[in-house]
Design a protein around this motif. Structure first.
Motif, PDB file in Angstrom:
ATOM      1  N   VAL A  93       0.849  -1.188   0.000  1.00  0.00           N
ATOM      2  CA  VAL A  93       0.000   0.000   0.000  1.00  0.00           C
ATOM      3  C   VAL A  93       0.884   1.237   0.000  1.00  0.00           C
ATOM      4  CG1 VAL A  93      -1.916  -1.126   1.168  1.00  0.00           C
ATOM      5  CG2 VAL A  93      -0.143  -0.044   2.515  1.00  0.00           C
ATOM      6  N   ALA A  94       0.343   2.317  -0.481  1.00  0.00           N
ATOM      7  CA  ALA A  94       1.103   3.571  -0.519  1.00  0.00           C
ATOM      8  C   ALA A  94       1.379   4.045   0.897  1.00  0.00           C
ATOM      9  CB  ALA A  94       0.314   4.626  -1.294  1.00  0.00           C
ATOM     10  N   GLY A  95       2.479   4.761   1.071  1.00  0.00           N
ATOM     11  CA  GLY A  95       2.870   5.267   2.386  1.00  0.00           C
ATOM     12  C   GLY A  95       2.002   6.423   2.826  1.00  0.00           C
ATOM     13  N   PRO A  96       2.326   6.971   3.984  1.00  0.00           N
ATOM     14  CA  PRO A  96       1.551   8.110   4.488  1.00  0.00           C
ATOM     15  C   PRO A  96       1.752   9.339   3.609  1.00  0.00           C
ATOM     16  CG  PRO A  96       3.447   7.666   5.900  1.00  0.00           C
ATOM     17  CD  PRO A  96       3.396   6.574   4.881  1.00  0.00           C
ATOM     18  N   PRO A  97       0.843  10.312   3.724  1.00  0.00           N
ATOM     19  CA  PRO A  97       0.999  11.538   2.930  1.00  0.00           C
ATOM     20  C   PRO A  97       2.319  12.243   3.240  1.00  0.00           C
ATOM     21  CG  PRO A  97      -1.023  11.587   4.267  1.00  0.00           C
ATOM     22  CD  PRO A  97      -0.313  10.312   4.560  1.00  0.00           C
ATOM     23  N   VAL A  98       2.740  13.112   2.330  1.00  0.00           N
ATOM     24  CA  VAL A  98       4.038  13.770   2.450  1.00  0.00           C
ATOM     25  C   VAL A  98       4.157  14.556   3.753  1.00  0.00           C
ATOM     26  CG1 VAL A  98       5.556  15.486   1.393  1.00  0.00           C
ATOM     27  CG2 VAL A  98       4.339  13.855  -0.037  1.00  0.00           C
ATOM     28  N   ALA A  99       3.108  15.262   4.158  1.00  0.00           N
ATOM     29  CA  ALA A  99       3.171  16.043   5.403  1.00  0.00           C
ATOM     30  C   ALA A  99       3.416  15.123   6.599  1.00  0.00           C
ATOM     31  CB  ALA A  99       1.876  16.819   5.592  1.00  0.00           C
ATOM     32  N   ARG A 100       2.793  13.972   6.610  1.00  0.00           N
ATOM     33  CA  ARG A 100       2.987  13.021   7.715  1.00  0.00           C
ATOM     34  C   ARG A 100       4.392  12.417   7.646  1.00  0.00           C
ATOM     35  NH1 ARG A 100       1.804  10.073  11.785  1.00  0.00           N
ATOM     36  NH2 ARG A 100       1.346   7.865  11.780  1.00  0.00           N
ATOM     37  N   GLN A 101       4.914  12.182   6.444  1.00  0.00           N
ATOM     38  CA  GLN A 101       6.262  11.642   6.309  1.00  0.00           C
ATOM     39  C   GLN A 101       7.284  12.595   6.916  1.00  0.00           C
ATOM     40  OE1 GLN A 101       6.864  10.918   2.155  1.00  0.00           O
ATOM     41  NE2 GLN A 101       5.782   8.966   2.175  1.00  0.00           N
ATOM     42  N   LEU A 102       7.133  13.888   6.676  1.00  0.00           N
ATOM     43  CA  LEU A 102       8.055  14.871   7.237  1.00  0.00           C
ATOM     44  C   LEU A 102       7.983  14.861   8.758  1.00  0.00           C
ATOM     45  CD1 LEU A 102      10.113  17.111   6.864  1.00  0.00           C
ATOM     46  CD2 LEU A 102       8.205  18.723   6.711  1.00  0.00           C
ATOM     47  N   SER A 103       6.778  14.798   9.291  1.00  0.00           N
ATOM     48  CA  SER A 103       6.606  14.760  10.741  1.00  0.00           C
ATOM     49  C   SER A 103       7.270  13.515  11.336  1.00  0.00           C
ATOM     50  CB  SER A 103       5.116  14.780  11.077  1.00  0.00           C
ATOM     51  OG  SER A 103       4.913  14.544  12.446  1.00  0.00           O
ATOM     52  N   LEU A 104       7.064  12.375  10.706  1.00  0.00           N
ATOM     53  CA  LEU A 104       7.694  11.138  11.188  1.00  0.00           C
ATOM     54  C   LEU A 104       9.207  11.225  11.101  1.00  0.00           C
ATOM     55  CD1 LEU A 104       5.379   8.414   9.636  1.00  0.00           C
ATOM     56  CD2 LEU A 104       5.711   8.864  12.062  1.00  0.00           C
ATOM     57  N   PHE A 105       9.711  11.739   9.982  1.00  0.00           N
ATOM     58  CA  PHE A 105      11.148  11.860   9.801  1.00  0.00           C
ATOM     59  C   PHE A 105      11.756  12.741  10.886  1.00  0.00           C
ATOM     60  CE2 PHE A 105      14.685  14.400   8.219  1.00  0.00           C
ATOM     61  CZ  PHE A 105      15.610  13.397   7.986  1.00  0.00           C
ATOM     62  N   LEU A 106      11.145  13.888  11.139  1.00  0.00           N
ATOM     63  CA  LEU A 106      11.686  14.802  12.139  1.00  0.00           C
ATOM     64  C   LEU A 106      11.666  14.196  13.536  1.00  0.00           C
ATOM     65  CD1 LEU A 106      10.223  18.190  10.879  1.00  0.00           C
ATOM     66  CD2 LEU A 106      12.580  17.368  10.703  1.00  0.00           C
ATOM     67  N   ARG A 107      10.619  13.465  13.882  1.00  0.00           N
ATOM     68  CA  ARG A 107      10.566  12.828  15.197  1.00  0.00           C
ATOM     69  C   ARG A 107      11.621  11.728  15.322  1.00  0.00           C
ATOM     70  NH1 ARG A 107       4.666  11.051  16.113  1.00  0.00           N
ATOM     71  NH2 ARG A 107       4.536  11.328  13.897  1.00  0.00           N
ATOM     72  N   ILE A 108      11.744  10.901  14.294  1.00  0.00           N
ATOM     73  CA  ILE A 108      12.742   9.825  14.328  1.00  0.00           C
ATOM     74  C   ILE A 108      14.148  10.413  14.378  1.00  0.00           C
ATOM     75  CG2 ILE A 108      13.744   7.943  12.972  1.00  0.00           C
ATOM     76  CD1 ILE A 108      10.883   7.304  12.054  1.00  0.00           C
ATOM     77  N   TRP A 109      14.396  11.455  13.586  1.00  0.00           N
ATOM     78  CA  TRP A 109      15.711  12.095  13.589  1.00  0.00           C
ATOM     79  C   TRP A 109      16.021  12.652  14.966  1.00  0.00           C
ATOM     80  CZ3 TRP A 109      17.586  16.896  14.674  1.00  0.00           C
ATOM     81  CH2 TRP A 109      18.918  17.137  14.299  1.00  0.00           C
ATOM     82  N   LEU A 110      15.053  13.296  15.607  1.00  0.00           N
ATOM     83  CA  LEU A 110      15.270  13.872  16.924  1.00  0.00           C
ATOM     84  C   LEU A 110      15.601  12.801  17.942  1.00  0.00           C
ATOM     85  CD1 LEU A 110      15.222  16.407  18.734  1.00  0.00           C
ATOM     86  CD2 LEU A 110      12.799  15.922  19.129  1.00  0.00           C
ATOM     87  N   VAL A 111      14.912  11.669  17.891  1.00  0.00           N
ATOM     88  CA  VAL A 111      15.183  10.582  18.830  1.00  0.00           C
ATOM     89  C   VAL A 111      16.595  10.042  18.623  1.00  0.00           C
ATOM     90  CG1 VAL A 111      14.552   8.208  19.422  1.00  0.00           C
ATOM     91  CG2 VAL A 111      12.775   9.935  19.179  1.00  0.00           C
ATOM     92  N   PHE A 112      16.998   9.810  17.378  1.00  0.00           N
ATOM     93  CA  PHE A 112      18.350   9.309  17.112  1.00  0.00           C
ATOM     94  C   PHE A 112      19.404  10.334  17.519  1.00  0.00           C
ATOM     95  CE2 PHE A 112      16.398   6.127  14.318  1.00  0.00           C
ATOM     96  CZ  PHE A 112      17.092   5.000  14.750  1.00  0.00           C
ATOM     97  N   PHE A 113      19.135  11.612  17.266  1.00  0.00           N
ATOM     98  CA  PHE A 113      20.070  12.660  17.648  1.00  0.00           C
ATOM     99  C   PHE A 113      20.253  12.703  19.162  1.00  0.00           C
ATOM    100  CE2 PHE A 113      20.806  17.020  19.091  1.00  0.00           C
ATOM    101  CZ  PHE A 113      22.021  17.262  18.490  1.00  0.00           C
ATOM    102  N   LEU A 114      19.154  12.658  19.893  1.00  0.00           N
ATOM    103  CA  LEU A 114      19.244  12.696  21.359  1.00  0.00           C
ATOM    104  C   LEU A 114      19.930  11.457  21.898  1.00  0.00           C
ATOM    105  CD1 LEU A 114      15.780  14.268  22.233  1.00  0.00           C
ATOM    106  CD2 LEU A 114      18.029  15.366  22.289  1.00  0.00           C
ATOM    107  N   ALA A 115      19.664  10.298  21.279  1.00  0.00           N
ATOM    108  CA  ALA A 115      20.318   9.070  21.726  1.00  0.00           C
ATOM    109  C   ALA A 115      21.827   9.146  21.480  1.00  0.00           C
ATOM    110  CB  ALA A 115      19.723   7.870  21.005  1.00  0.00           C
ATOM    111  N   ALA A 116      22.218   9.668  20.328  1.00  0.00           N
ATOM    112  CA  ALA A 116      23.648   9.794  20.026  1.00  0.00           C
ATOM    113  C   ALA A 116      24.295  10.823  20.950  1.00  0.00           C
ATOM    114  CB  ALA A 116      23.840  10.189  18.562  1.00  0.00           C
ATOM    115  N   ALA A 117      23.588  11.913  21.234  1.00  0.00           N
ATOM    116  CA  ALA A 117      24.133  12.927  22.120  1.00  0.00           C
ATOM    117  C   ALA A 117      24.279  12.393  23.539  1.00  0.00           C
ATOM    118  CB  ALA A 117      23.241  14.170  22.109  1.00  0.00           C
ATOM    119  N   ALA A 118      23.354  11.555  23.954  1.00  0.00           N
ATOM    120  CA  ALA A 118      23.435  10.968  25.296  1.00  0.00           C
ATOM    121  C   ALA A 118      24.606  10.004  25.396  1.00  0.00           C
ATOM    122  CB  ALA A 118      22.133  10.263  25.642  1.00  0.00           C
ATOM    123  N   GLY A 119      24.902   9.311  24.292  1.00  0.00           N
ATOM    124  CA  GLY A 119      26.002   8.356  24.282  1.00  0.00           C
ATOM    125  C   GLY A 119      27.319   9.043  24.306  1.00  0.00           C
TER     126      GLY A 119
END
Length: 119
Positions: A93-119
């Motif tokens: 099936v097609a993925g989420p709309p583009v606006a939702r993809q950006l929101s997901l990307f930014l949240r995932i990026w923030l989590v990985f960034f904070l995890a790397a910064a904590a390490g």
């Protein structure tokens, strides 16, 4: 900071690209990629230390640039020669709309960034 950011982006993009291209043994390929990433750092750190003391900063970074360019060219040629193509799986099936993809990307990026910064 930019080198680490670029390395992280390249790692994630290549890992996801490999997952999209392979149809079997994804776990094996993921294991190789995930285990080889820190191996590169373990090998690279002593080489960087030696190169900095022997040749200086400018020559060391120039050597790194040449090495990355050659490795990138070799990877591109090997990917082109393999004949693999990215294609949506049948029945997907097609993925989420583009606006939702950006929101997901930014949240995932923030989590990985904070995890790397904590390490």
């Amino acid at each position: 900071m930019l080198f680490g950011f670029g390395g992280g982006i390249a790692y994630v993009v290549l890992l996801q690209g490999m997952n999209l291209m392979l149809t079997s043994r994804r776990g094996l390929a993921n294991g190789f990629i995930i285990s080889l990433y820190p191996l590169g750092a373990m090998i690279g750190a002593p080489i960087f230390g030696w190169a900095l003391s022997a040749h200086g900063l400018r020559a060391t970074l120039g050597g790194l640039a040449v090495t990355l360019a050659v490795a990138g060219l070799a990877a591109a040629l090997l990917a082109a020669a393999s004949g693999m193509r990215l294609a949506m799986p049948a029945g997907a099936v097609a993925g989420p709309p583009v606006a939702r993809q950006l929101s997901l990307f930014l949240r995932i990026w923030l989590v990985f960034f904070l995890a790397a910064a904590a390490g």
